[in-house]
Design a protein around this motif. Structure first.
Motif, PDB file in Angstrom:
ATOM      1  N   LEU A 193      -1.165  -9.550  -7.331  1.00  0.00           N
ATOM      2  CA  LEU A 193      -0.662  -8.202  -7.583  1.00  0.00           C
ATOM      3  C   LEU A 193       0.846  -8.115  -7.361  1.00  0.00           C
ATOM      4  CD1 LEU A 193      -3.439  -5.936  -6.018  1.00  0.00           C
ATOM      5  CD2 LEU A 193      -2.789  -6.071  -8.431  1.00  0.00           C
ATOM      6  N   LEU A 194       1.330  -8.770  -6.307  1.00  0.00           N
ATOM      7  CA  LEU A 194       2.773  -8.774  -6.065  1.00  0.00           C
ATOM      8  C   LEU A 194       3.515  -9.416  -7.229  1.00  0.00           C
ATOM      9  CD1 LEU A 194       3.506  -9.625  -2.315  1.00  0.00           C
ATOM     10  CD2 LEU A 194       3.743  -7.441  -3.500  1.00  0.00           C
ATOM     11  N   SER A 195       2.975 -10.500  -7.737  1.00  0.00           N
ATOM     12  CA  SER A 195       3.601 -11.186  -8.865  1.00  0.00           C
ATOM     13  C   SER A 195       3.585 -10.309 -10.115  1.00  0.00           C
ATOM     14  CB  SER A 195       2.877 -12.503  -9.141  1.00  0.00           C
ATOM     15  OG  SER A 195       3.427 -13.169 -10.258  1.00  0.00           O
ATOM     16  N   GLN A 196       2.479  -9.599 -10.331  1.00  0.00           N
ATOM     17  CA  GLN A 196       2.344  -8.747 -11.512  1.00  0.00           C
ATOM     18  C   GLN A 196       3.311  -7.573 -11.476  1.00  0.00           C
ATOM     19  OE1 GLN A 196      -1.810  -7.709 -11.296  1.00  0.00           O
ATOM     20  NE2 GLN A 196      -2.441  -9.396 -12.626  1.00  0.00           N
ATOM     21  N   ARG A 227       0.211  -4.299 -18.646  1.00  0.00           N
ATOM     22  CA  ARG A 227      -0.529  -3.715 -17.523  1.00  0.00           C
ATOM     23  C   ARG A 227       0.240  -2.529 -16.931  1.00  0.00           C
ATOM     24  NH1 ARG A 227      -4.307  -5.352 -13.314  1.00  0.00           N
ATOM     25  NH2 ARG A 227      -3.863  -4.091 -11.468  1.00  0.00           N
ATOM     26  N   VAL A 228       1.537  -2.683 -16.741  1.00  0.00           N
ATOM     27  CA  VAL A 228       2.351  -1.591 -16.198  1.00  0.00           C
ATOM     28  C   VAL A 228       2.306  -0.387 -17.140  1.00  0.00           C
ATOM     29  CG1 VAL A 228       4.691  -0.870 -15.620  1.00  0.00           C
ATOM     30  CG2 VAL A 228       3.865  -3.103 -14.876  1.00  0.00           C
ATOM     31  N   PHE A 229       2.348  -0.650 -18.433  1.00  0.00           N
ATOM     32  CA  PHE A 229       2.260   0.433 -19.422  1.00  0.00           C
ATOM     33  C   PHE A 229       0.959   1.214 -19.233  1.00  0.00           C
ATOM     34  CE2 PHE A 229       0.581   1.943 -23.485  1.00  0.00           C
ATOM     35  CZ  PHE A 229       1.611   2.756 -23.920  1.00  0.00           C
ATOM     36  N   ILE A 230      -0.170   0.507 -19.101  1.00  0.00           N
ATOM     37  CA  ILE A 230      -1.458   1.168 -18.924  1.00  0.00           C
ATOM     38  C   ILE A 230      -1.514   1.897 -17.587  1.00  0.00           C
ATOM     39  CG2 ILE A 230      -3.940   0.779 -18.620  1.00  0.00           C
ATOM     40  CD1 ILE A 230      -3.048   0.665 -21.511  1.00  0.00           C
ATOM     41  N   GLU A 231      -0.937   1.316 -16.540  1.00  0.00           N
ATOM     42  CA  GLU A 231      -0.932   1.973 -15.227  1.00  0.00           C
ATOM     43  C   GLU A 231      -0.230   3.329 -15.303  1.00  0.00           C
ATOM     44  OE1 GLU A 231       0.849  -0.719 -12.496  1.00  0.00           O
ATOM     45  OE2 GLU A 231      -0.861  -2.087 -12.445  1.00  0.00           O
ATOM     46  N   LYS A 261      -5.206 -14.219  -2.176  1.00  0.00           N
ATOM     47  CA  LYS A 261      -4.989 -14.531  -3.588  1.00  0.00           C
ATOM     48  C   LYS A 261      -4.787 -13.264  -4.400  1.00  0.00           C
ATOM     49  CE  LYS A 261      -7.060 -17.057  -7.475  1.00  0.00           C
ATOM     50  NZ  LYS A 261      -8.238 -17.872  -7.918  1.00  0.00           N
ATOM     51  N   ALA A 262      -5.611 -12.242  -4.140  1.00  0.00           N
ATOM     52  CA  ALA A 262      -5.488 -10.976  -4.861  1.00  0.00           C
ATOM     53  C   ALA A 262      -4.152 -10.306  -4.559  1.00  0.00           C
ATOM     54  CB  ALA A 262      -6.645 -10.049  -4.480  1.00  0.00           C
ATOM     55  N   GLU A 305       7.884   0.953  -6.108  1.00  0.00           N
ATOM     56  CA  GLU A 305       6.937   1.781  -5.360  1.00  0.00           C
ATOM     57  C   GLU A 305       5.546   1.159  -5.361  1.00  0.00           C
ATOM     58  OE1 GLU A 305       7.153   5.638  -7.089  1.00  0.00           O
ATOM     59  OE2 GLU A 305       9.007   6.182  -6.061  1.00  0.00           O
ATOM     60  N   LYS A 306       5.169   0.568  -6.494  1.00  0.00           N
ATOM     61  CA  LYS A 306       3.867  -0.084  -6.579  1.00  0.00           C
ATOM     62  C   LYS A 306       3.791  -1.267  -5.603  1.00  0.00           C
ATOM     63  CE  LYS A 306       1.241   1.703  -9.996  1.00  0.00           C
ATOM     64  NZ  LYS A 306       2.035   2.824 -10.402  1.00  0.00           N
ATOM     65  N   THR A 307       4.826  -2.082  -5.571  1.00  0.00           N
ATOM     66  CA  THR A 307       4.812  -3.238  -4.665  1.00  0.00           C
ATOM     67  C   THR A 307       4.779  -2.779  -3.213  1.00  0.00           C
ATOM     68  OG1 THR A 307       7.244  -3.395  -4.718  1.00  0.00           O
ATOM     69  CG2 THR A 307       6.024  -4.736  -6.296  1.00  0.00           C
ATOM     70  N   HIS A 308       5.449  -1.665  -2.908  1.00  0.00           N
ATOM     71  CA  HIS A 308       5.436  -1.137  -1.548  1.00  0.00           C
ATOM     72  C   HIS A 308       4.017  -0.730  -1.153  1.00  0.00           C
ATOM     73  CE1 HIS A 308       6.789   0.959   2.058  1.00  0.00           C
ATOM     74  NE2 HIS A 308       6.134   2.031   1.661  1.00  0.00           N
ATOM     75  N   GLN A 309       3.299  -0.064  -2.070  1.00  0.00           N
ATOM     76  CA  GLN A 309       1.935   0.359  -1.781  1.00  0.00           C
ATOM     77  C   GLN A 309       0.993  -0.840  -1.651  1.00  0.00           C
ATOM     78  OE1 GLN A 309       1.917   3.109  -5.170  1.00  0.00           O
ATOM     79  NE2 GLN A 309       1.331   4.736  -3.768  1.00  0.00           N
ATOM     80  N   ILE A 310       1.218  -1.849  -2.482  1.00  0.00           N
ATOM     81  CA  ILE A 310       0.405  -3.064  -2.406  1.00  0.00           C
ATOM     82  C   ILE A 310       0.605  -3.754  -1.060  1.00  0.00           C
ATOM     83  CG2 ILE A 310       0.123  -5.392  -3.354  1.00  0.00           C
ATOM     84  CD1 ILE A 310       0.866  -4.111  -6.118  1.00  0.00           C
ATOM     85  N   LYS A 311       1.852  -3.824  -0.607  1.00  0.00           N
ATOM     86  CA  LYS A 311       2.149  -4.434   0.689  1.00  0.00           C
ATOM     87  C   LYS A 311       1.517  -3.636   1.830  1.00  0.00           C
ATOM     88  CE  LYS A 311       6.509  -6.622  -0.692  1.00  0.00           C
ATOM     89  NZ  LYS A 311       7.995  -6.616  -0.534  1.00  0.00           N
ATOM     90  N   LYS A 312       1.576  -2.312   1.750  1.00  0.00           N
ATOM     91  CA  LYS A 312       0.968  -1.465   2.773  1.00  0.00           C
ATOM     92  C   LYS A 312      -0.543  -1.674   2.823  1.00  0.00           C
ATOM     93  CE  LYS A 312       4.349   0.944   4.637  1.00  0.00           C
ATOM     94  NZ  LYS A 312       4.627   0.904   6.101  1.00  0.00           N
ATOM     95  N   ALA A 313      -1.160  -1.794   1.641  1.00  0.00           N
ATOM     96  CA  ALA A 313      -2.601  -2.015   1.582  1.00  0.00           C
ATOM     97  C   ALA A 313      -2.963  -3.337   2.237  1.00  0.00           C
ATOM     98  CB  ALA A 313      -3.069  -1.998   0.128  1.00  0.00           C
ATOM     99  N   TYR A 314      -2.185  -4.361   1.945  1.00  0.00           N
ATOM    100  CA  TYR A 314      -2.468  -5.683   2.525  1.00  0.00           C
ATOM    101  C   TYR A 314      -2.290  -5.659   4.041  1.00  0.00           C
ATOM    102  CZ  TYR A 314      -2.248 -10.685   3.510  1.00  0.00           C
ATOM    103  OH  TYR A 314      -2.477 -11.932   4.032  1.00  0.00           O
ATOM    104  N   GLU A 315      -1.261  -4.968   4.517  1.00  0.00           N
ATOM    105  CA  GLU A 315      -1.029  -4.875   5.952  1.00  0.00           C
ATOM    106  C   GLU A 315      -2.197  -4.188   6.646  1.00  0.00           C
ATOM    107  OE1 GLU A 315       1.363  -6.134   7.922  1.00  0.00           O
ATOM    108  OE2 GLU A 315       2.063  -7.199   6.137  1.00  0.00           O
ATOM    109  N   LEU A 316      -2.745  -3.140   6.009  1.00  0.00           N
ATOM    110  CA  LEU A 316      -3.871  -2.425   6.599  1.00  0.00           C
ATOM    111  C   LEU A 316      -5.105  -3.318   6.670  1.00  0.00           C
ATOM    112  CD1 LEU A 316      -5.072   0.165   7.723  1.00  0.00           C
ATOM    113  CD2 LEU A 316      -5.522   0.923   5.377  1.00  0.00           C
ATOM    114  N   VAL A 317      -5.359  -4.038   5.576  1.00  0.00           N
ATOM    115  CA  VAL A 317      -6.501  -4.960   5.566  1.00  0.00           C
ATOM    116  C   VAL A 317      -6.299  -6.058   6.614  1.00  0.00           C
ATOM    117  CG1 VAL A 317      -7.700  -6.734   4.214  1.00  0.00           C
ATOM    118  CG2 VAL A 317      -7.130  -4.537   3.169  1.00  0.00           C
ATOM    119  N   LYS A 318      -5.079  -6.585   6.683  1.00  0.00           N
ATOM    120  CA  LYS A 318      -4.777  -7.661   7.647  1.00  0.00           C
ATOM    121  C   LYS A 318      -4.968  -7.183   9.078  1.00  0.00           C
ATOM    122  CE  LYS A 318      -0.530  -9.085   8.252  1.00  0.00           C
ATOM    123  NZ  LYS A 318       0.798  -9.756   8.043  1.00  0.00           N
ATOM    124  N   ASP A 319      -4.557  -5.936   9.346  1.00  0.00           N
ATOM    125  CA  ASP A 319      -4.687  -5.393  10.688  1.00  0.00           C
ATOM    126  C   ASP A 319      -6.154  -5.225  11.096  1.00  0.00           C
ATOM    127  OD1 ASP A 319      -1.994  -5.328  10.998  1.00  0.00           O
ATOM    128  OD2 ASP A 319      -1.778  -3.177  10.565  1.00  0.00           O
TER     129      ASP A 319
END
Length: 277
Positions: free
Chosen positions: A233-236, A135-139, A228-229, A257-271
């Motif tokens: 994603l964090l695990s992946q 998956r990382v290769f394709i990303e 769950k999503a 960097e990917k995990t940082h963006q994923i965390k930021k996205a979750y924080e925005l949704v949570k907020d």
């Protein structure tokens, strides 16, 4: 010592072989047997360290050669695509020797004699069940395709074929595309940020919409589905987990960097969801 240091020092007896081994050997100026291809995951008693080092070598070789092939797919290599490949090299903090090898592999991928299916088939064999690495290769490849602002039909055909060869479904490919778009690779190229500065309300809604895309869920998803999503994603993309499975150590920054963006996205949704606070 890293996989690269062991390779150059002969510390683990480099035996990747096959088209990837021949390609990497040529990048180093060595002749390696094209006919030898050892998948250590399928051999009893094989060293886990050796298996990971071979996976790291295969990942490095396939990544940069396929970036070259993808860049040439639409008929010309844009300055943006070259800049992206250079940025990947910079983010990896490659040594002079590693950088020279990466550039050679990129240029080799642009040649008419390059055979992507052979490279992808061996990469799949070498990575075995390491699906998160695939998956990382394709990303990385998808991000490169978006760098000039347009996903050309020829480029998408290359990406879809890469997914097919690696056993990644089209649905998963589309999810990756949406995630990369939301992370800014495509939308920034089309000036969405500039429009957002003029209309803050629009910018806010776009950011929230992007956050849901990054997480791979609809706005109508339940809190449980969002969590769950996010955890999946964090695990992946967990850098340490990926390196332990065969991601070159030099690519940890990309995963981080990917995990940082994923965390930021979750924080925005949570907020924006009182029930998740």
């Amino acid at each position: 010592m890293s996989w690269w240091g062991k390779l150059l020092g002969g510390g683990f007896g480099f035996m990747l072989g096959g088209p990837l081994g021949a390609l990497f050997g040529a990048a180093l100026g060595h002749q390696l047997d094209k006919g030898v291809n050892i998948n250590f995951d399928e051999r009893q008693g094989a060293s886990a360290d050796t298996s990971n080092e071979l996976a790291q070598t295969a990942f490095f070789t396939a990544t940069f050669s396929m970036l070259g092939y993808l860049a040439k797919a639409d008929g010309r290599v844009s300055k943006e695509e070259i800049a992206y490949a250079e940025r990947v090299m910079q983010n990896m903090s490659l040594s002079s020797e590693q950088r020279q090898a990466a550039i050679w592999l990129f240029n080799e991928g642009k040649k008419p004699s390059f055979h992507p299916d052979e490279i992808l088939l061996q990469l799949k064999q070498q990575l075995g069940r390491r699906r998160n690495l695939m998956r990382v290769f394709i990303e990385i490849q998808v991000q490169a395709a978006f760098e000039d602002g347009v996903l050309h039909t020829a480029e998408e055909q290359v990406l879809l074929n890469s997914c097919r060869m690696l056993g990644i479904s089209e649905m998963d490919y589309r999810a990756i595309v949406y995630m990369i778009q939301a992370m800014g690779g495509f939308e920034q190229q089309h000036g969405w940020q500039g429009q957002g500065r003029k209309q803050s309300k629009t910018a806010g809604s776009l950011q929230l919409a992007d956050a849901y895309k990054i997480l791979g869920v609809e706005k109508s998803a339940t809190d449980s589905e969002v969590k769950k999503a996010y955890r999946r994603l964090l695990s992946q993309h967990h850098p340490d987990k990926l390196v332990s499975k065969g991601l070159p150590e030099e690519m940890m920054r990309i995963a981080t960097e990917k995990t940082h963006q994923i965390k930021k996205a979750y924080e925005l949704v949570k907020d924006n969801r009182f029930s998740l606070r």
